[in-house]
Design a protein around this motif. Structure first.
Motif, PDB file in Angstrom:
ATOM      1  N   LYS A   1       0.839  -1.199   0.000  1.00 43.14           N
ATOM      2  CA  LYS A   1       0.000   0.000   0.000  1.00 43.14           C
ATOM      3  C   LYS A   1       0.873   1.248   0.000  1.00 43.14           C
ATOM      4  N   GLY A   2       0.505   2.188  -0.856  1.00 44.67           N
ATOM      5  CA  GLY A   2       1.277   3.416  -0.968  1.00 44.67           C
ATOM      6  C   GLY A   2       2.443   3.317  -1.928  1.00 44.67           C
ATOM      7  N   ARG A   3       2.771   2.108  -2.380  1.00 44.10           N
ATOM      8  CA  ARG A   3       3.890   1.929  -3.317  1.00 44.10           C
ATOM      9  C   ARG A   3       3.417   1.359  -4.664  1.00 44.10           C
ATOM     10  N   PHE A   4       2.429   0.491  -4.637  1.00 41.88           N
ATOM     11  CA  PHE A   4       1.932  -0.146  -5.862  1.00 41.88           C
ATOM     12  C   PHE A   4       0.563   0.417  -6.219  1.00 41.88           C
ATOM     13  N   THR A   5       0.286   0.473  -7.502  1.00 43.68           N
ATOM     14  CA  THR A   5      -1.017   0.906  -7.989  1.00 43.68           C
ATOM     15  C   THR A   5      -1.484  -0.045  -9.076  1.00 43.68           C
ATOM     16  N   ILE A   6      -2.666  -0.605  -8.874  1.00 42.20           N
ATOM     17  CA  ILE A   6      -3.271  -1.468  -9.897  1.00 42.20           C
ATOM     18  C   ILE A   6      -4.255  -0.630 -10.707  1.00 42.20           C
ATOM     19  N   SER A   7      -4.286  -0.889 -11.996  1.00 41.53           N
ATOM     20  CA  SER A   7      -5.203  -0.164 -12.869  1.00 41.53           C
ATOM     21  C   SER A   7      -5.554  -1.065 -14.047  1.00 41.53           C
ATOM     22  N   ARG A   8      -6.497  -0.605 -14.857  1.00 42.67           N
ATOM     23  CA  ARG A   8      -6.868  -1.375 -16.040  1.00 42.67           C
ATOM     24  C   ARG A   8      -7.376  -0.444 -17.116  1.00 42.67           C
ATOM     25  N   ASP A   9      -7.214  -0.880 -18.339  1.00 43.62           N
ATOM     26  CA  ASP A   9      -7.741  -0.165 -19.495  1.00 43.62           C
ATOM     27  C   ASP A   9      -8.576  -1.176 -20.274  1.00 43.62           C
ATOM     28  N   ASN A  10      -9.876  -1.134 -20.090  1.00 45.33           N
ATOM     29  CA  ASN A  10     -10.727  -2.144 -20.722  1.00 45.33           C
ATOM     30  C   ASN A  10     -10.734  -2.009 -22.245  1.00 45.33           C
ATOM     31  N   ALA A  11     -10.481  -0.827 -22.741  1.00 40.00           N
ATOM     32  CA  ALA A  11     -10.422  -0.642 -24.193  1.00 40.00           C
ATOM     33  C   ALA A  11      -9.205  -1.350 -24.789  1.00 40.00           C
ATOM     34  N   LYS A  12      -8.168  -1.508 -23.981  1.00 43.42           N
ATOM     35  CA  LYS A  12      -6.943  -2.174 -24.443  1.00 43.42           C
ATOM     36  C   LYS A  12      -6.833  -3.601 -23.923  1.00 43.42           C
ATOM     37  N   ASN A  13      -7.857  -4.055 -23.188  1.00 40.75           N
ATOM     38  CA  ASN A  13      -7.837  -5.410 -22.621  1.00 40.75           C
ATOM     39  C   ASN A  13      -6.571  -5.672 -21.807  1.00 40.75           C
ATOM     40  N   THR A  14      -6.180  -4.690 -21.031  1.00 36.42           N
ATOM     41  CA  THR A  14      -4.920  -4.794 -20.300  1.00 36.42           C
ATOM     42  C   THR A  14      -5.079  -4.250 -18.887  1.00 36.42           C
ATOM     43  N   ALA A  15      -4.468  -4.955 -17.957  1.00 33.36           N
ATOM     44  CA  ALA A  15      -4.354  -4.485 -16.582  1.00 33.36           C
ATOM     45  C   ALA A  15      -2.890  -4.188 -16.290  1.00 33.36           C
ATOM     46  N   TYR A  16      -2.680  -3.342 -15.297  1.00 34.40           N
ATOM     47  CA  TYR A  16      -1.321  -2.899 -14.991  1.00 34.40           C
ATOM     48  C   TYR A  16      -1.064  -2.986 -13.487  1.00 34.40           C
ATOM     49  N   LEU A  17       0.202  -3.102 -13.157  1.00 34.90           N
ATOM     50  CA  LEU A  17       0.628  -2.960 -11.773  1.00 34.90           C
ATOM     51  C   LEU A  17       1.847  -2.055 -11.777  1.00 34.90           C
ATOM     52  N   GLN A  18       1.637  -0.821 -11.364  1.00 36.67           N
ATOM     53  CA  GLN A  18       2.745   0.136 -11.239  1.00 36.67           C
ATOM     54  C   GLN A  18       3.388  -0.073  -9.877  1.00 36.67           C
ATOM     55  N   MET A  19       4.667  -0.367  -9.882  1.00 34.97           N
ATOM     56  CA  MET A  19       5.383  -0.665  -8.642  1.00 34.97           C
ATOM     57  C   MET A  19       6.475   0.367  -8.447  1.00 34.97           C
ATOM     58  N   ASN A  20       6.355   1.141  -7.392  1.00 38.33           N
ATOM     59  CA  ASN A  20       7.334   2.173  -7.059  1.00 38.33           C
ATOM     60  C   ASN A  20       8.003   1.843  -5.740  1.00 38.33           C
ATOM     61  N   LYS A  21       9.108   2.495  -5.491  1.00 41.93           N
ATOM     62  CA  LYS A  21       9.846   2.308  -4.226  1.00 41.93           C
ATOM     63  C   LYS A  21      10.054   0.823  -3.933  1.00 41.93           C
ATOM     64  N   LEU A  22      10.516   0.114  -4.924  1.00 38.60           N
ATOM     65  CA  LEU A  22      10.675  -1.324  -4.787  1.00 38.60           C
ATOM     66  C   LEU A  22      11.713  -1.684  -3.742  1.00 38.60           C
ATOM     67  N   LYS A  23      11.464  -2.803  -3.080  1.00 36.99           N
ATOM     68  CA  LYS A  23      12.335  -3.307  -2.018  1.00 36.99           C
ATOM     69  C   LYS A  23      12.796  -4.713  -2.388  1.00 36.99           C
ATOM     70  N   PRO A  24      13.898  -5.170  -1.830  1.00 40.90           N
ATOM     71  CA  PRO A  24      14.339  -6.538  -2.116  1.00 40.90           C
ATOM     72  C   PRO A  24      13.274  -7.585  -1.807  1.00 40.90           C
ATOM     73  N   GLU A  25      12.464  -7.337  -0.803  1.00 37.74           N
ATOM     74  CA  GLU A  25      11.414  -8.302  -0.454  1.00 37.74           C
ATOM     75  C   GLU A  25      10.272  -8.347  -1.468  1.00 37.74           C
ATOM     76  N   ASP A  26      10.291  -7.459  -2.448  1.00 39.61           N
ATOM     77  CA  ASP A  26       9.314  -7.525  -3.538  1.00 39.61           C
ATOM     78  C   ASP A  26       9.753  -8.503  -4.623  1.00 39.61           C
ATOM     79  N   THR A  27      10.954  -9.016  -4.508  1.00 43.86           N
ATOM     80  CA  THR A  27      11.456  -9.961  -5.501  1.00 43.86           C
ATOM     81  C   THR A  27      10.586 -11.216  -5.537  1.00 43.86           C
ATOM     82  N   ALA A  28      10.087 -11.533  -6.717  1.00 44.89           N
ATOM     83  CA  ALA A  28       9.167 -12.668  -6.878  1.00 44.89           C
ATOM     84  C   ALA A  28       8.792 -12.799  -8.346  1.00 44.89           C
ATOM     85  N   VAL A  29       8.124 -13.897  -8.649  1.00 43.04           N
ATOM     86  CA  VAL A  29       7.428 -14.010  -9.926  1.00 43.04           C
ATOM     87  C   VAL A  29       6.024 -13.458  -9.717  1.00 43.04           C
TER      88      VAL A  29
END
Length: 123
Positions: A65-93
């Motif tokens: 919370k406060g670092r990631f933002t989920i969004s979507r563009d239904n016209a483009k059939n795409t969802a997004y995850l904007q990830m800011n202020k990344l930390k080593p513990e965010d490492t993952a698939v």
């Protein structure tokens, strides 16, 4: 059937940013709730964020919370995850998942999953 393809992963240093994309095909994208999950090595898959069909409602796990933002563009059939202020513990698939039912997608039992994209954050 809905096909989901994630992209945008990569390697960044602590404090960096990445934007993940989840491109969907096959059915009407706006019929589906979309969530992002992640799985680090040796750990269970965990919920990250969810967005409802219209994009008007979102929710996040506390650690992003406060670092990631989920969004979507239904016209483009795409969802997004904007990830800011990344930390080593965010490492993952990171995986996106889709389902018509909000409870299913949040619980991680959605009908459709992508193949995942690797995010690596170095200190």
């Amino acid at each position: 059937q809905v096909q989901l393809v994630e992209s945008g992963g990569g390697s960044v240093q602590t404090g960096g940013s990445l934007r993940l994309s989840c491109a969907a095909s096959g059915h009407t994208f706006s019929d589906y709730e979309i969530a992002w999950f992640r799985q680090a090595p040796g750990k269970e898959r965990e919920f990250v964020a969810v967005i409802n069909w219209s994009g008007g409602t979102t929710d996040y796990t506390d650690s992003v919370k406060g670092r990631f933002t989920i969004s979507r563009d239904n016209a483009k059939n795409t969802a997004y995850l904007q990830m800011n202020k990344l930390k080593p513990e965010d490492t993952a698939v990171y995986y996106c998942t889709a389902d018509r039912h909000p409870r299913s997608v949040v619980a991680g039992v959605g009908d459709y999953w992508g193949q995942g994209t690797q995010v690596t954050v170095s200190s």
